[in-house]
Design a protein around this motif. Sequence first.
Motif, PDB file in Angstrom:
ATOM      1  N   ASP A 114       0.823  -1.213   0.000  1.00  0.00           N
ATOM      2  CA  ASP A 114       0.000   0.000   0.000  1.00  0.00           C
ATOM      3  C   ASP A 114       0.856   1.263   0.000  1.00  0.00           C
ATOM      4  O   ASP A 114       0.456   2.286  -0.540  1.00  0.00           O
ATOM      5  N   LYS A 117       1.472   2.806  -3.427  1.00  0.00           N
ATOM      6  CA  LYS A 117       0.319   3.191  -4.242  1.00  0.00           C
ATOM      7  C   LYS A 117       0.049   4.683  -4.096  1.00  0.00           C
ATOM      8  O   LYS A 117       0.112   5.219  -2.994  1.00  0.00           O
ATOM      9  N   GLN A 118      -0.277   5.323  -5.214  1.00  0.00           N
ATOM     10  CA  GLN A 118      -0.539   6.761  -5.216  1.00  0.00           C
ATOM     11  C   GLN A 118      -1.974   7.094  -4.822  1.00  0.00           C
ATOM     12  O   GLN A 118      -2.220   8.125  -4.214  1.00  0.00           O
ATOM     13  N   GLU A 119      -2.911   6.247  -5.177  1.00  0.00           N
ATOM     14  CA  GLU A 119      -4.335   6.549  -4.968  1.00  0.00           C
ATOM     15  C   GLU A 119      -4.923   5.708  -3.831  1.00  0.00           C
ATOM     16  O   GLU A 119      -4.682   4.507  -3.747  1.00  0.00           O
ATOM     17  N   ASP A 120      -5.711   6.366  -2.987  1.00  0.00           N
ATOM     18  CA  ASP A 120      -6.376   5.651  -1.893  1.00  0.00           C
ATOM     19  C   ASP A 120      -7.340   4.586  -2.401  1.00  0.00           C
ATOM     20  O   ASP A 120      -7.597   3.609  -1.706  1.00  0.00           O
ATOM     21  N   SER A 121      -7.861   4.761  -3.594  1.00  0.00           N
ATOM     22  CA  SER A 121      -8.860   3.815  -4.112  1.00  0.00           C
ATOM     23  C   SER A 121      -8.311   2.401  -4.271  1.00  0.00           C
ATOM     24  O   SER A 121      -9.079   1.446  -4.278  1.00  0.00           O
ATOM     25  N   ARG A 123      -5.681   1.288  -2.237  1.00  0.00           N
ATOM     26  CA  ARG A 123      -5.044   0.903  -0.972  1.00  0.00           C
ATOM     27  C   ARG A 123      -6.031   0.060  -0.168  1.00  0.00           C
ATOM     28  O   ARG A 123      -7.211   0.368  -0.090  1.00  0.00           O
ATOM     29  N   VAL A 126      -6.597   2.855   4.408  1.00  0.00           N
ATOM     30  CA  VAL A 126      -6.415   4.293   4.180  1.00  0.00           C
ATOM     31  C   VAL A 126      -6.456   5.007   5.522  1.00  0.00           C
ATOM     32  O   VAL A 126      -7.152   4.589   6.458  1.00  0.00           O
ATOM     33  N   ASN A 149     -10.409  -0.392   3.401  1.00  0.00           N
ATOM     34  CA  ASN A 149     -11.059   0.024   2.159  1.00  0.00           C
ATOM     35  C   ASN A 149     -11.596  -1.230   1.471  1.00  0.00           C
ATOM     36  O   ASN A 149     -10.922  -1.848   0.658  1.00  0.00           O
ATOM     37  N   ASN A 155     -10.869  -4.860  -6.442  1.00  0.00           N
ATOM     38  CA  ASN A 155     -10.221  -4.129  -7.526  1.00  0.00           C
ATOM     39  C   ASN A 155      -8.886  -4.807  -7.828  1.00  0.00           C
ATOM     40  O   ASN A 155      -7.967  -4.747  -7.013  1.00  0.00           O
ATOM     41  N   ASP A 157      -6.460  -3.995  -9.537  1.00  0.00           N
ATOM     42  CA  ASP A 157      -5.319  -3.079  -9.499  1.00  0.00           C
ATOM     43  C   ASP A 157      -4.752  -2.917  -8.093  1.00  0.00           C
ATOM     44  O   ASP A 157      -3.591  -2.553  -7.930  1.00  0.00           O
TER      45      ASP A 157
END
Length: 163
Positions: A114, A117-121, A123, A126, A149, A155, A157
């Motif tokens: 985590d 990763k740049q985006e919380d979506s 992770r 969070v 999350n 997801n 990704d």
Amino acid sequence: VYIIGTMNTADRSIALIDTALRRRFSFIEMLPDSSTLADVFVGNLNISRMLDVLNGRIAVLLDREHTIGHSYLIPLRENPTIENLAEIFEKKIIPLLQVYFYDDYSKIQLALGDNQKQEDSVRFFVKDNGAAKLFGDADIDVADCYTINSAAFKNIDAYARLQ
């Protein structure tokens, strides 16, 4: 007479039993075997490779006795879906990591990738900055709070940093 049993050596609550059994019996260490998952993919996610990366991180952050067994992921052989992987992570692997790391979410994030990763979506955990707001303007140090999350588990990704 052969007696075959399994023990999780990471469970220190049975240390005395473990010691007693080791004095009386022979042991064969059975480490996680990611090769049993060599042909398992969820989308483009190589499950064998994912387990190796996760266990490599756990071994560095804790020790090799806390690595995740391949048996958790065996159900993916029959049903290699993101829904099945999400359920395994959310209901089995994450709770185990929470115990292993004593709810130190910064370390759990390291194990899961985590932190990369740049985006919380995408992770799994969070930061929840709402805790500091509970105290208004008080000048106090509030420990970082994290929330799970749940959407990330479904997801594909979110698992990218585990390869």
